[in-house]
Each structure stands twice: as C-alpha cells, then as structure tokens.
Design an enzyme around this catalytic site. Structure first.
Site, PDB file in Angstrom:
ATOM      1  N   HIS A  58       0.861  -1.173  -0.155  1.00 21.98           N
ATOM      2  CA  HIS A  58       0.130  -0.156   0.002  1.00 21.98           C
ATOM      3  C   HIS A  58       0.901   1.338  -0.128  1.00 21.98           C
ATOM      4  O   HIS A  58       1.737   1.502   1.086  1.00 21.98           O
ATOM      5  CB  HIS A  58      -0.767  -0.028   1.272  1.00 21.98           C
ATOM      6  CG  HIS A  58      -2.173   0.958   1.157  1.00 21.98           C
ATOM      7  ND1 HIS A  58      -3.238   0.711   0.504  1.00 21.98           N
ATOM      8  CD2 HIS A  58      -2.227   2.084   1.506  1.00 21.98           C
ATOM      9  CE1 HIS A  58      -3.951   1.682   0.671  1.00 21.98           C
ATOM     10  NE2 HIS A  58      -3.349   2.602   1.155  1.00 21.98           N
ATOM     11  N   ASP A  90      -0.056   5.559  -1.125  1.00 20.41           N
ATOM     12  CA  ASP A  90      -0.998   6.780  -1.414  1.00 20.41           C
ATOM     13  C   ASP A  90      -0.326   7.851  -2.480  1.00 20.41           C
ATOM     14  O   ASP A  90      -1.090   8.755  -2.437  1.00 20.41           O
ATOM     15  CB  ASP A  90      -1.622   7.085  -0.490  1.00 20.41           C
ATOM     16  CG  ASP A  90      -2.470   6.257   0.384  1.00 20.41           C
ATOM     17  OD1 ASP A  90      -3.809   5.992  -0.256  1.00 20.41           O
ATOM     18  OD2 ASP A  90      -2.402   5.665   1.453  1.00 20.41           O
ATOM     19  N   GLU A 117      -8.924   1.488  -2.762  1.00 19.76           N
ATOM     20  CA  GLU A 117      -8.935   1.440  -1.484  1.00 19.76           C
ATOM     21  C   GLU A 117     -10.351   2.008  -1.053  1.00 19.76           C
ATOM     22  O   GLU A 117     -10.602   3.078  -0.737  1.00 19.76           O
ATOM     23  CB  GLU A 117      -7.996   2.357  -0.789  1.00 19.76           C
ATOM     24  CG  GLU A 117      -7.807   2.476   0.456  1.00 19.76           C
ATOM     25  CD  GLU A 117      -6.943   3.110   1.276  1.00 19.76           C
ATOM     26  OE1 GLU A 117      -6.538   3.033   2.243  1.00 19.76           O
ATOM     27  OE2 GLU A 117      -6.281   4.227   0.554  1.00 19.76           O
ATOM     28  N   HIS A 175     -13.237   1.747   3.200  1.00 23.37           N
ATOM     29  CA  HIS A 175     -12.219   2.711   3.877  1.00 23.37           C
ATOM     30  C   HIS A 175     -12.709   2.925   5.089  1.00 23.37           C
ATOM     31  O   HIS A 175     -13.453   2.205   5.831  1.00 23.37           O
ATOM     32  CB  HIS A 175     -12.170   3.905   2.831  1.00 23.37           C
ATOM     33  CG  HIS A 175     -10.957   4.955   3.333  1.00 23.37           C
ATOM     34  ND1 HIS A 175     -10.795   5.910   4.243  1.00 23.37           N
ATOM     35  CD2 HIS A 175      -9.624   4.551   3.373  1.00 23.37           C
ATOM     36  CE1 HIS A 175      -9.859   6.352   4.390  1.00 23.37           C
ATOM     37  NE2 HIS A 175      -8.975   5.529   3.877  1.00 23.37           N
ATOM     38  N   HIS A 210      -9.132  -1.790   7.044  1.00 16.32           N
ATOM     39  CA  HIS A 210     -10.103  -0.562   7.279  1.00 16.32           C
ATOM     40  C   HIS A 210     -11.524  -1.275   7.667  1.00 16.32           C
ATOM     41  O   HIS A 210     -12.354  -0.387   7.998  1.00 16.32           O
ATOM     42  CB  HIS A 210     -10.190   0.164   6.001  1.00 16.32           C
ATOM     43  CG  HIS A 210      -9.243   1.423   5.880  1.00 16.32           C
ATOM     44  ND1 HIS A 210      -9.264   2.452   6.683  1.00 16.32           N
ATOM     45  CD2 HIS A 210      -8.038   1.512   5.281  1.00 16.32           C
ATOM     46  CE1 HIS A 210      -8.014   3.156   6.090  1.00 16.32           C
ATOM     47  NE2 HIS A 210      -7.442   2.607   5.289  1.00 16.32           N
ATOM     48  N   HIS A 268      -2.479  -3.271   4.762  1.00 12.47           N
ATOM     49  CA  HIS A 268      -1.950  -2.128   5.314  1.00 12.47           C
ATOM     50  C   HIS A 268      -2.284  -2.152   6.971  1.00 12.47           C
ATOM     51  O   HIS A 268      -2.955  -1.209   7.191  1.00 12.47           O
ATOM     52  CB  HIS A 268      -1.614  -0.922   4.825  1.00 12.47           C
ATOM     53  CG  HIS A 268      -2.967  -0.227   4.412  1.00 12.47           C
ATOM     54  ND1 HIS A 268      -3.745  -0.740   3.689  1.00 12.47           N
ATOM     55  CD2 HIS A 268      -3.400   0.957   4.936  1.00 12.47           C
ATOM     56  CE1 HIS A 268      -4.633   0.036   3.551  1.00 12.47           C
ATOM     57  NE2 HIS A 268      -4.600   1.059   4.110  1.00 12.47           N
ATOM     58  N   ASP A 287       2.197   2.029   3.660  1.00 14.56           N
ATOM     59  CA  ASP A 287       1.274   3.350   3.743  1.00 14.56           C
ATOM     60  C   ASP A 287       1.881   4.585   3.576  1.00 14.56           C
ATOM     61  O   ASP A 287       1.438   5.539   4.112  1.00 14.56           O
ATOM     62  CB  ASP A 287       0.586   3.217   5.238  1.00 14.56           C
ATOM     63  CG  ASP A 287      -1.094   3.952   4.825  1.00 14.56           C
ATOM     64  OD1 ASP A 287      -1.418   4.330   3.690  1.00 14.56           O
ATOM     65  OD2 ASP A 287      -1.702   4.081   5.910  1.00 14.56           O
TER      66      ASP A 287
END
Length: 452
Positions: A78, A80, A202, A229, A279, A300, A373
């Site tokens: 993961h 972003d 995600e 999420h 999540h 993650h 992450d």
C-alpha cells in the site's frame, strides 16, 4: 529561516594592548585547533557511525538484508502516491517530476493549483530515487477518494480520474515502473529491473453499489479492493463501527457484511481480485474470510495484540488468516504501531519489527508481509521515515534472528503465493456466471442516484 543579529560593537571602547593581542591570538589558534579536531572526529563518526546507526544493526545483518532484496522482489501492499497526485496536482501528473525528491515539489505547489485538500499536507515520502534506494521490487498504488464522495461522484473521481492518472505516470516513467496485473508479471518486471506497479482500489464506497463497476475496475487493472475505507457502505461496515453504531446497519446491529456484500466477495473470487480487509470492522473481517474461497490480505494493517487500534488485526482473526492462507502486511504508521499496551514516547523502527515478531509468533512467518502506507499518513517511525528505508527494517529483522528464507517470505514470497492462489481460484471458477445481483438503491433514498 532563523535570523541572527550581529553583536553590537562599542566604538568608544579602548583597544587592548599588543601583548594582550598576541596572547589572544595564541588562544584563538588553540581554540581553532581544538575545533578542527572536533570537526574531524564528527566527520569520522558520521562516515563510520551513521551508516551503522541508520542500519540499526551490524554490517552482516545489513548485508543479509541487501542480499534478500536483490534476490527477492520487495512487494509493498500500500502506497498513497495517487492520492498525493490527486490532492496536490489535480491529477496533472506532469507537474511533478518523480525522478527528483518530491519533498521539494509537493510542499511548494501553489494553493490555486491544488484540489481542496480534506487532509493535512503529508510530508512527501515517495519518489523514484527513494524507491530505488529502498530496493522496492513491486508496489501496490492505492486508488482512494474521500468517503464524502460516496453515492455522489466517487466512480468518476476514482475510476475515470485517479486510475487513469495513475496509468499515465506509470507509463511516463516506463524505465522505472512497469504496470503489472499478474503474479508472474511481478517476477518479470523484477528481472527487468523495473518496479512492478499494481493498482489497488481502497474502499468499496467507490463501487456505487453495483457489480458492474467492480468488474470495470478489474478491467482497468485493479487487483485488490479494500472492502471499505474508514466509512461504512450500505453492504459492509468499516472499523469505525467497532467504536460506534454502524451508519447503515445500526438498527439491526449488523457490523459486518450483508448478503449482497458476501456476493461482492464471491464475485471478486471469480474475477481474480484479491480481497483486502484493512479498514474494515472485525465482523466484516470474519464474514469476508468465511465468504471467500481464496486467500485474503490486509494490505496495510498491524497487530492488535501489540497495539490496540481497531485498524489492526485481532488475535482470533489472525488465526482465521492462517487457516485461510492469507497475509497481514504490516503498516508502519505511528498510530497503528505505537499505542497501548506498548505505547512508547516515540514510534520507532524497532516497534514495527515487534509487529512482525508478534504475527510470526502467533501464526507463523508464512502469513506476514509489508504494507507501509507511505504518502498516506502524516507520521512515520524514527528510522522508517520514507520509502528509502526498507533495507533498515530487514536488517533489524535479521538482527532479531530471522533467517534468509524467512526474510524472503516476508519481502515478497508470501504475497506471490497469495496472488497465485487467487489466480488459481479464478481459473477454477472459470465458466461460472457473474454475480449480477442489483443492490436495491431505491431503498437507500440516495438523492444523487436515479433508479436502474
């Protein structure tokens, strides 16, 4: 920048005697000599000590870490960077040069050139030089748009904007990246000295409550979907419902998947899309693992038993992951690795290693991987500040007694096994009709949705 005022000079002050001046001159030379020696000591210390302290371990352990990462693709679950691109360039990806340190670019983008950020600026943690230094072999790039877009324009923002932009910059730097959609493709990219670039979605809030959109994301190259999420959907509850009533299901006390959500899991199995349970609520974890005929991942998340945050994986669910032959990819974020009952003053690389130890000791080394992450959270531990630091983590694990074969499993072999199993299950289900169940959106009274 700090400014320092010059000391004031008294022009009326009497000049010192010549003898005093000579004595002062000698003293100055002595002081200068001492300073020079001190500087040399510091320089030598930096030359010798910093590499060792940065590694946090001996040369032998670092050498083992480097050997592992040269021979096995480090697969991170993961990152972003697509979110950063969206937030700070409005997906105009040519405004940023990923061949240079993004620190000098993200933080200087003018406000008028940005989308309205819903989160604080995150210190840039990813670019090609740092990925190369970190010896990253494969990276899942996360497609995320804010939960506020749910049932509004989430599909446009994610599928038609952010996913397309991610394809653009992967292709723009094709000497560094290679778009990959298969387990074999990861190994092929690694052999070609490219960072295998995979796409993960995600959050199920970007489906618009339709199976057709799920299938479209697969066609766009997405190879995992995080079921939620940090917001509930009408068909699945997020980790926040472990702390407060579910947004959609509070009346009947459901905190997991409803029947339509379980069919989403089965359709992902049929497609060959990996089920990601970071999540989600604990009940959604349980329901998803029970519904899935293929291994699942936590792309993650870390260990709840070491850090009691509901984004982490609890011990009984860890046992289910082992039975499912899935994978927990450890998150580096301070808030998920440094909290009670093991909260320290500062989050450190050593604490991240403790999460690897915890999961390994509970269910075995075959079920743990890496999901840092980066570029998705504002604070990373001391020693793991950006994407250049992975070798330091593996050297620390080596210092703790992890063998070469164990380090290779953590780096990428465990994930390759999971991905291959997901593909094998897809092949087994080939010929099965798709799940085409329509979610009764009219029952949700959504003002931005028309009926089917």
């Amino acid at each position: 920048m700090d400014t320092f005022a010059d000391p004031q000079v008294n022009i009326n002050e009497k000049k010192p005697s010549i003898k005093f001046q000579q004595k002062t001159s000698v003293n100055k030379r002595i002081i200068i000599g001492v300073v020079i020696v001190a500087v040399l000591v510091v320089v030598i210390g930096v030359a010798i000590g910093v590499p060792l302290s940065r590694r946090g371990t001996s040369d032998a352990n670092m050498n083992l870490a480097l050997k592992v990462l040269r021979e096995t693709p480090l697969i991170d679950g993961h990152n972003d960077l697509p979110w950063q691109m969206r937030q700070f360039t409005r997906n105009q990806v040519h405004k940023v040069n990923l061949r240079e340190n993004t620190t000098m670019q993200w933080l200087h983008i003018k406000k008028e050139d940005m989308s309205e950020p819903k989160y604080p600026r995150i210190y840039p943690q990813t670019d090609i030089p740092r990925l190369k230094k970190g010896m990253v072999g494969a990276q899942f790039w996360a497609i995320f748009v804010d939960c506020g877009s749910q049932d509004k324009d989430a599909i446009r923002q994610s599928a038609l904007d952010t996913t397309a932009a991610t394809h653009t910059w992967i292709n723009q730097y094709d000497d560094a990246f290679r778009l990959v959609t298969t387990s074999d493709g990861i190994l092929e990219a690694f052999k070609a000295n490219r960072i295998a670039s995979l796409i993960g979605l995600e959050g199920g809030h970007m489906l618009g409550n339709t199976m057709g959109v799920l299938r479209t994301f697969y066609l766009l190259g997405c190879r995992y979907m995080t079921i939620t999420h940090s917001c509930d959907t009408p068909w699945a509850d997020s980790w926040k419902s472990d702390l407060k009533p579910s947004e959609y299901n509070s009346t009947n006390n459901i905190t997991g998947l409803n029947e339509w959500g379980k069919k989403v899991i089965k359709e992902m199995n049929r497609l060959g899309m990996i089920v990601d349970l970071s999540h989600v609520s604990k009940q959604t974890m349980i329901d998803s693992i029970e519904a899935s005929s293929a291994p699942v991942i936590f792309s993650h998340s870390s260990a709840f038993g070491y850090c009691n945050h509901y984004r982490n994986v609890q011990d009984d669910v860890l046992q289910m992951v082992k039975k499912n032959k899935g994978l927990v990819m450890v998150n580096f974020y301070n808030g998920y690795i440094n909290c009670p009952p093991n909260k320290k003053e500062n989050a450190t690389l050593s604490q991240v290693a403790e999460h690897f130890d915890y999961i390994k000791n509970k269910i075995g080394v075959d079920y743990v991987g890496v999901g840092a992450d980066y570029d998705g959270v504002p604070q990373m531990p001391v020693g793991l500040e950006d994407a250049s630091t992975y070798p330091d983590l593996f050297a620390e694990l080596a210092r703790r007694g992890y063998k070469e074969e164990e380090l290779k499993k953590i780096a990428g072999e465990n994930f390759l096994r999971v991905f291959k199993d997901v593909e094998n299950e897809r092949d087994r289900l080939k010929g099965n009709p798709p799940f085409e169940d329509l979610y009764p959106v009219e029952s949700l009274n959504l003002p931005c949705n028309t009926n089917f």
